[in-house]
Design an enzyme around this catalytic site. Sequence first.
Site, short mmCIF file in Angstrom:
data_model
loop_
_atom_site.label_atom_id
_atom_site.label_comp_id
_atom_site.label_asym_id
_atom_site.label_seq_id
_atom_site.Cartn_x
_atom_site.Cartn_y
_atom_site.Cartn_z
CB CYS A 161 -0.94 -0.03 1.11
SG CYS A 161 -1.81 1.49 1.33
CG HIS A 193 -2.94 -1.68 -9.36
ND1 HIS A 193 -3.82 -0.98 -8.58
CD2 HIS A 193 -1.97 -1.97 -8.91
CE1 HIS A 193 -2.89 -0.93 -7.34
NE2 HIS A 193 -1.83 -1.40 -7.63
CD GLU A 241 -7.31 0.79 -1.87
OE1 GLU A 241 -6.27 -0.16 -1.50
OE2 GLU A 241 -7.26 1.77 -1.45
CB CYS A 286 -5.15 3.32 -4.27
SG CYS A 286 -4.12 1.58 -4.58
N GLY A 310 -2.06 2.01 -6.83
CA GLY A 310 -3.01 2.63 -7.86
C GLY A 310 -2.60 3.66 -8.75
#
Length: 285
Positions: free
Chosen positions: A73, A172, A221, A230, A233
């Site tokens: 993360c 992703h 998510e 994110c 992301g």
Amino acid sequence: MNFTKMQGCGNDYIYINGFQEHIAPSRKPEMVRQLSDRHFGIGGDGVIFINPSREADFEMEMYNADGTRAEMCGNGIRCVGKYVYDKGLTDADHITVISAGKVKELELTIEKEEGKPGDRGHVKLVRVNMGSPILQPALIPVEAAGDRVVDESILVDGKEYRMTCVSMGNPHAVVFAEDVAGMNLEQTGPSFENHARFPKRTNTEFVEILDRRTCFMRVWERGTGETLACGTGCCAVAVACVLNGLTESCLTVKLLGGELQIQWDRERNLIYMTGPAATVFEGQI
């Protein structure tokens, strides 16, 4: 148990000091679900344990709000950097953090109060070397025939979308669209997350290009739902933007919770993410 609530661009997690709190692994998934509940717990997008490590300065052990483990993360790891410095676990402004076996390098920007000699200050911004993007479908993972998934068709709930798939240590699917602010992610997000083409489910970014150096993103998510930001992301979005010829390799990603600066160093094939980290409150539960 002591905890600290922190957020990066509104992506909020509950942080627990694994040097002091010792919780059996079998208990963690249920505990994470309880703590993450915004009505009956502390509330957050998940829980992150900050642990000792032999391979790096610290370990980030991350869980989604549904109790499942997550690999990485970007917003969470910036908050780890702030936590360990602000709490006096390190005096260094360059540290390493390992998560799911991958070591990341963090550069901490320290802010000190004027007129306070000897003040250690506190972390304001964190720049993270997020490593190299992974584009091979089997490693993302995504079911695909070629050696990359770039601007490829996918049918979701009977509607065709174009996606570009990237892993930043977690999967992703980046989808470019218009009027991203008006999209119904509560309906579309779960269908992407659990689509048969994603063996380990996926995070999905819906992106609107604003200019060659700026885009707006909303994210669904995996294991959590829509969040305000994110970090991984945003890194995946920067790669997807460049691969599709839509932006430069230095990009500002606007999010519901703030902004992140992403740079894809094409020569070294490394992604750098810079953004804020903040403490919200602390307590005991």
